[in-house]
Design an enzyme around this catalytic site. Sequence first.
Site, PDB file in Angstrom:
ATOM      1  N   LYS A  68      55.520  49.995  81.339  1.00  0.00           N
ATOM      2  CA  LYS A  68      54.692  50.161  80.124  1.00  0.00           C
ATOM      3  C   LYS A  68      55.443  49.672  78.895  1.00  0.00           C
ATOM      4  O   LYS A  68      54.899  48.940  78.072  1.00  0.00           O
ATOM      5  CB  LYS A  68      54.332  51.640  79.948  1.00  0.00           C
ATOM      6  CG  LYS A  68      53.736  51.967  78.595  1.00  0.00           C
ATOM      7  CD  LYS A  68      53.414  53.428  78.437  1.00  0.00           C
ATOM      8  CE  LYS A  68      54.489  54.268  77.832  1.00  0.00           C
ATOM      9  NZ  LYS A  68      54.720  54.074  76.394  1.00  0.00           N
ATOM     10  N   ASN A  69      56.701  50.067  78.771  1.00  0.00           N
ATOM     11  CA  ASN A  69      57.430  49.746  77.542  1.00  0.00           C
ATOM     12  C   ASN A  69      57.886  48.287  77.480  1.00  0.00           C
ATOM     13  O   ASN A  69      58.416  47.852  76.462  1.00  0.00           O
ATOM     14  CB  ASN A  69      58.635  50.682  77.372  1.00  0.00           C
ATOM     15  CG  ASN A  69      58.195  52.088  77.004  1.00  0.00           C
ATOM     16  OD1 ASN A  69      57.019  52.321  76.739  1.00  0.00           O
ATOM     17  ND2 ASN A  69      59.136  53.016  76.996  1.00  0.00           N
ATOM     18  N   CYS A 129      52.755  59.673  70.611  1.00  0.00           N
ATOM     19  CA  CYS A 129      53.304  60.960  71.029  1.00  0.00           C
ATOM     20  C   CYS A 129      53.848  61.723  69.824  1.00  0.00           C
ATOM     21  O   CYS A 129      54.489  61.151  68.956  1.00  0.00           O
ATOM     22  CB  CYS A 129      54.448  60.735  71.997  1.00  0.00           C
ATOM     23  SG  CYS A 129      53.937  60.405  73.667  1.00  0.00           S
ATOM     24  N   ARG A 133      59.454  60.082  64.054  1.00  0.00           N
ATOM     25  CA  ARG A 133      59.276  58.697  64.471  1.00  0.00           C
ATOM     26  C   ARG A 133      58.961  57.759  63.315  1.00  0.00           C
ATOM     27  O   ARG A 133      57.914  57.112  63.286  1.00  0.00           O
ATOM     28  CB  ARG A 133      58.194  58.601  65.553  1.00  0.00           C
ATOM     29  CG  ARG A 133      58.479  59.530  66.695  1.00  0.00           C
ATOM     30  CD  ARG A 133      57.622  59.242  67.884  1.00  0.00           C
ATOM     31  NE  ARG A 133      58.035  58.041  68.584  1.00  0.00           N
ATOM     32  CZ  ARG A 133      57.664  57.756  69.829  1.00  0.00           C
ATOM     33  NH1 ARG A 133      56.895  58.558  70.485  1.00  0.00           N
ATOM     34  NH2 ARG A 133      58.073  56.657  70.397  1.00  0.00           N
ATOM     35  N   ASP A 166      63.355  59.416  77.639  1.00  0.00           N
ATOM     36  CA  ASP A 166      62.085  59.478  78.364  1.00  0.00           C
ATOM     37  C   ASP A 166      62.202  60.155  79.729  1.00  0.00           C
ATOM     38  O   ASP A 166      61.190  60.330  80.420  1.00  0.00           O
ATOM     39  CB  ASP A 166      61.497  58.064  78.536  1.00  0.00           C
ATOM     40  CG  ASP A 166      60.858  57.554  77.247  1.00  0.00           C
ATOM     41  OD1 ASP A 166      60.748  58.338  76.285  1.00  0.00           O
ATOM     42  OD2 ASP A 166      60.481  56.363  77.207  1.00  0.00           O
ATOM     43  N   ARG A 215      48.043  57.629  79.691  1.00  0.00           N
ATOM     44  CA  ARG A 215      48.473  56.551  78.797  1.00  0.00           C
ATOM     45  C   ARG A 215      49.614  55.759  79.415  1.00  0.00           C
ATOM     46  O   ARG A 215      49.793  54.579  79.104  1.00  0.00           O
ATOM     47  CB  ARG A 215      49.018  57.151  77.489  1.00  0.00           C
ATOM     48  CG  ARG A 215      48.024  57.458  76.428  1.00  0.00           C
ATOM     49  CD  ARG A 215      48.756  57.904  75.171  1.00  0.00           C
ATOM     50  NE  ARG A 215      49.975  57.130  75.003  1.00  0.00           N
ATOM     51  CZ  ARG A 215      51.147  57.631  74.605  1.00  0.00           C
ATOM     52  NH1 ARG A 215      51.277  58.897  74.302  1.00  0.00           N
ATOM     53  NH2 ARG A 215      52.205  56.860  74.495  1.00  0.00           N
TER      54      ARG A 215
HETATM   55  C1  UD1 Z   1      60.546  53.309  72.519  1.00  0.00           C
HETATM   56  C2  UD1 Z   1      59.729  53.660  73.723  1.00  0.00           C
HETATM   57  C3  UD1 Z   1      59.717  55.167  73.952  1.00  0.00           C
HETATM   58  C4  UD1 Z   1      61.142  55.708  73.988  1.00  0.00           C
HETATM   59  C5  UD1 Z   1      61.952  55.229  72.774  1.00  0.00           C
HETATM   60  C6  UD1 Z   1      63.413  55.619  72.867  1.00  0.00           C
HETATM   61  C7  UD1 Z   1      58.097  51.881  73.718  1.00  0.00           C
HETATM   62  C8  UD1 Z   1      56.673  51.475  73.570  1.00  0.00           C
HETATM   63  N1  UD1 Z   1      58.375  53.171  73.538  1.00  0.00           N
HETATM   64  O1  UD1 Z   1      59.887  53.914  71.398  1.00  0.00           O
HETATM   65  O2  UD1 Z   1      59.072  55.422  75.200  1.00  0.00           O
HETATM   66  O3  UD1 Z   1      61.103  57.120  73.999  1.00  0.00           O
HETATM   67  O4  UD1 Z   1      61.875  53.807  72.665  1.00  0.00           O
HETATM   68  O5  UD1 Z   1      63.983  55.141  74.032  1.00  0.00           O
HETATM   69  O6  UD1 Z   1      58.935  51.070  74.040  1.00  0.00           O
HETATM   70  N2  UD1 Z   1      63.759  55.545  64.273  1.00  0.00           N
HETATM   71  C9  UD1 Z   1      63.993  55.572  62.921  1.00  0.00           C
HETATM   72  N3  UD1 Z   1      63.543  54.538  62.153  1.00  0.00           N
HETATM   73  C10 UD1 Z   1      62.865  53.486  62.680  1.00  0.00           C
HETATM   74  C11 UD1 Z   1      62.626  53.454  64.061  1.00  0.00           C
HETATM   75  C12 UD1 Z   1      63.089  54.504  64.836  1.00  0.00           C
HETATM   76  O7  UD1 Z   1      64.588  56.525  62.411  1.00  0.00           O
HETATM   77  O8  UD1 Z   1      62.468  52.593  61.925  1.00  0.00           O
HETATM   78  C13 UD1 Z   1      64.193  56.682  65.097  1.00  0.00           C
HETATM   79  C14 UD1 Z   1      62.983  57.410  65.686  1.00  0.00           C
HETATM   80  O9  UD1 Z   1      62.496  58.379  64.787  1.00  0.00           O
HETATM   81  C15 UD1 Z   1      63.576  58.029  66.911  1.00  0.00           C
HETATM   82  C16 UD1 Z   1      64.625  57.016  67.350  1.00  0.00           C
HETATM   83  O10 UD1 Z   1      64.892  56.203  66.215  1.00  0.00           O
HETATM   84  O11 UD1 Z   1      64.185  59.249  66.603  1.00  0.00           O
HETATM   85  C17 UD1 Z   1      64.199  56.138  68.511  1.00  0.00           C
HETATM   86  O12 UD1 Z   1      63.096  55.370  68.144  1.00  0.00           O
HETATM   87  P1  UD1 Z   1      62.805  53.912  68.733  1.00  0.00           P
HETATM   88  O13 UD1 Z   1      63.993  53.448  69.505  1.00  0.00           O
HETATM   89  O14 UD1 Z   1      62.294  53.070  67.636  1.00  0.00           O
HETATM   90  O15 UD1 Z   1      61.656  54.226  69.753  1.00  0.00           O
HETATM   91  P2  UD1 Z   1      60.274  53.484  69.919  1.00  0.00           P
HETATM   92  O16 UD1 Z   1      60.450  52.014  69.838  1.00  0.00           O
HETATM   93  O17 UD1 Z   1      59.260  54.133  69.067  1.00  0.00           O
END
Ligand code: UD1
Length: 421
Positions: A22-23, A118, A123, A308, A400
């Site tokens: 999925k990711n 989620c 996030r 995850d 999902r």
């Molecule tokens: C992706 C995955 C999700 C997984 C996560 C961490 C997808 C579609 N989803 O989510 O399943 O749980 O990686 O392995 O690939 N953060 C910030 N600022 C930002 C972006 C992120 O502070 O601009 C923080 C988030 O709040 C969170 C952490 O970084 O605490 C990880 O987020 P991120 O690595 O961006 O996860 P996703 O890409 O949303």
Amino acid sequence: MAKFIIENNGPLKGEVTVSGAKNAVLPILAATVLTDEECIIDEVPDLKDVEVMCSILRCLGAEVKTYPEEGRVSVKMSSKVNTDPDKELLQKMRASILVLGPILVRENRATVWLPGGCAIGERPVELHYKGLRQMGSDIEVDDSGKVSTETDGLKGTEIYLDFPSVGATENIMMAATLAEGTTIIENAAQEPEIVDLANYLNKMGAKVKGAGTDIIRVEGVEKLHGAEHSVIPDRIEAGTFMVAAAMTRGNILIKNMLPNHMVPVIAKLRECGVVVEETELGVMVKADEKPLVSTDIKTLPYPGFPTDMQAQFMALLTTVEGSSIVIETVFENRYMHVAELKYMGAKIKVDDRCAIIEGNKKLKGARVRATDLRAGAAMVIAGLAAEGKTELSDIYHIERGYEKFVEKMQGLGAKISREED
Ligand code: UD1
């Protein structure tokens, strides 16, 4: 609203085949925005999130054909991308933010809406904005969640990510493929899904180097073309089945799994006493040979233990001998499954990001909720080993992200069914 009814049916046995990740497929589908030629993606899992991403692509002007039986999606984006896609559609899924970079670099403007998804902590997406701003885009976010962006043309630059965000790395990497000059992403996320996206972008004619390390270098090119690609197997789905086998003290064979993407999960299962063996047919997971014992877990960005897999592993740790500590460092609020596990008789104490799990518990079936995607999988795993019936609601979260979850579990001998309320 649909629910799952789960009952203990003894150890899981047999074999299961892992679907495409999925990711990985979500950013790869977003990358099809970067060209107006036809792109063909294989090993696409039949998931709600994929459906939403396909709807977003259609809204952007693409002709999207889906062949769920074959696991194939073909996308042909129009030569002019709609820069103002539908708010409700975008807000259905957090990963919709991934279309921002591709639209912006093609059209020099894009309006998107802050995503839902989620409910696991704040996030924020400020790292996505920071990178795109450094590349020369104006970005304004108003109180209603509207994100308006405009640029005279994105330009390559050096971008340091304060945290190796998966989504920010992907968004910036995609925007950089068509930007002028070279972009260097420092402290980039290193997840296998980033590598899969980079491989796909390179097939489209991009010049991405270093994906899978913490420094990614993208040399901008004039144009990308259509390409065909098969998505990597889903390491979190594979891990979920491994933990389910351990939870029921079962013995299963997992096919289409890449063990080198799952080093920490396999290591932690072995620490608990689970036998994990790579064979020519797939990975054998045997938990029927000796009693399982406790272990400690700290979630980290890749190659650390994946956040995850935290919820599913915690369910397992409630039943092993001894106490375990789990520390969640990636998300600030990812313990919503704890209350649900407690309804089933688990003994867990949470202090900020640290959870202490007292093992040896015989879980009891209860009415519980899937509070998010992976928490939902954890509750299914708990239900498989609990005494009596578990009724799990809010299962749309699970649908999902897990393809044919009920059917695959049933194939391993699990007693689980889906019922409409
Ligand atoms: C992706 C995955 C999700 C997984 C996560 C961490 C997808 C579609 N989803 O989510 O399943 O749980 O990686 O392995 O690939 N953060 C910030 N600022 C930002 C972006 C992120 O502070 O601009 C923080 C988030 O709040 C969170 C952490 O970084 O605490 C990880 O987020 P991120 O690595 O961006 O996860 P996703 O890409 O949303």
